[in-house]
Design an enzyme around this catalytic site. Sequence first.
Site, short mmCIF file in Angstrom:
data_model
loop_
_atom_site.label_atom_id
_atom_site.label_comp_id
_atom_site.label_asym_id
_atom_site.label_seq_id
_atom_site.Cartn_x
_atom_site.Cartn_y
_atom_site.Cartn_z
N LYS A 69 -17.49 -6.21 7.76
CA LYS A 69 -16.23 -6.93 7.96
C LYS A 69 -15.83 -6.87 9.42
CE LYS A 69 -13.83 -6.96 3.56
NZ LYS A 69 -12.54 -6.71 2.89
N ARG A 83 -2.19 -6.36 -8.57
CA ARG A 83 -1.14 -7.33 -8.32
C ARG A 83 -1.24 -8.49 -9.30
NH1 ARG A 83 -3.15 -7.46 -2.31
NH2 ARG A 83 -4.93 -6.93 -3.60
N HIS A 93 0.84 -1.21 0.00
CA HIS A 93 0.00 0.00 0.00
C HIS A 93 0.88 1.26 0.00
CE1 HIS A 93 -3.16 -2.59 2.25
NE2 HIS A 93 -3.67 -2.35 1.05
N SER A 104 -3.05 -7.40 2.95
CA SER A 104 -3.30 -7.32 4.39
C SER A 104 -3.67 -8.70 4.94
CB SER A 104 -4.44 -6.34 4.68
OG SER A 104 -4.13 -5.06 4.21
P1 ADP Z 1 -9.79 -3.54 -0.49
O1 ADP Z 1 -10.38 -4.20 0.70
O2 ADP Z 1 -10.61 -2.44 -1.10
O3 ADP Z 1 -9.20 -4.49 -1.53
P2 ADP Z 1 -7.12 -3.04 0.40
O4 ADP Z 1 -6.75 -2.20 1.53
O5 ADP Z 1 -6.81 -4.47 0.50
O6 ADP Z 1 -8.61 -2.71 0.10
O7 ADP Z 1 -6.40 -2.49 -0.91
C1 ADP Z 1 -6.58 -1.19 -1.41
C2 ADP Z 1 -6.00 -1.14 -2.77
O8 ADP Z 1 -4.60 -1.39 -2.69
C3 ADP Z 1 -6.54 -2.15 -3.77
O9 ADP Z 1 -6.64 -1.53 -5.03
C4 ADP Z 1 -5.48 -3.23 -3.81
O10 ADP Z 1 -5.45 -3.88 -5.06
C5 ADP Z 1 -4.23 -2.38 -3.61
N1 ADP Z 1 -3.12 -3.17 -3.06
C6 ADP Z 1 -3.11 -3.91 -1.94
N2 ADP Z 1 -1.91 -4.51 -1.75
C7 ADP Z 1 -1.12 -4.12 -2.81
C8 ADP Z 1 0.22 -4.42 -3.24
N3 ADP Z 1 0.99 -5.26 -2.55
N4 ADP Z 1 0.67 -3.82 -4.37
C9 ADP Z 1 -0.14 -3.00 -5.10
N5 ADP Z 1 -1.41 -2.70 -4.75
C10 ADP Z 1 -1.92 -3.25 -3.64
#
Ligand code: ADP
Length: 184
Positions: free
Chosen positions: A40, A89, A16, A127
């Site tokens: 959630k 990803r 992130h 996450s």
């Molecule tokens: P959500 O629950 O909306 O998927 P996240 O917090 O998991 O929210 O992710 C927010 C955004 O960050 C999403 O677009 C996800 O694809 C992106 N993201 C999460 N981890 C990575 C990573 N390792 N590299 C690039 N983008 C990421």
Amino acid sequence: MIAIYPGSFDPITLGHLDVIQRGCKLFERVVVAVLRNPNKMPMFTVQERLDQIRISTQHLPNIELDSFDGLTVNYAQIRQAVVIIRGLRVLSDFEKELQMAHTNKTLSDKIETVFLATSTEYGFLSSSVVKEIARFGGSVDHLVPKHVAKDIYNKCYAKTHPESAPTSTNPALKMNCPNVELEA
Ligand code: ADP
């Protein structure tokens, strides 16, 4: 040009953070927006997640933090943002994200979704991966900012072993990790 970067960030990972840093180079202002999702069961409260993001992004001058619920496009309009940043990803991200981008386009054609490809070293990172490793006693020091790793260990181990953060030589003996939802 203002962009929002919405997500759960439960917790923020180095993946992130990489997207945030790159977004800050592309846009005048980036609003990192934590989605308040009552369906959630998160590991961290919205306030804890905002605090974690705030500490992780102190070096970035053009960032703002916020939380929101409801439709992302409505929130973007309230913030006068014209771009939604999302990270990509793997192929499964692409399918889900493209559908979301198309759906959002039907709701507002003034807002563009911009995808940032993950940096290669974070392609596997989410996450949920972090929470899963922590839950089974592994070290997450290489996956999240230092203070976030500390928060995770505190959540998972503090009640039983306040002195023990897990390392490869000192796996946590007993865990008290909340039974969180492991989806990111
Ligand atoms: P959500 O629950 O909306 O998927 P996240 O917090 O998991 O929210 O992710 C927010 C955004 O960050 C999403 O677009 C996800 O694809 C992106 N993201 C999460 N981890 C990575 C990573 N390792 N590299 C690039 N983008 C990421």
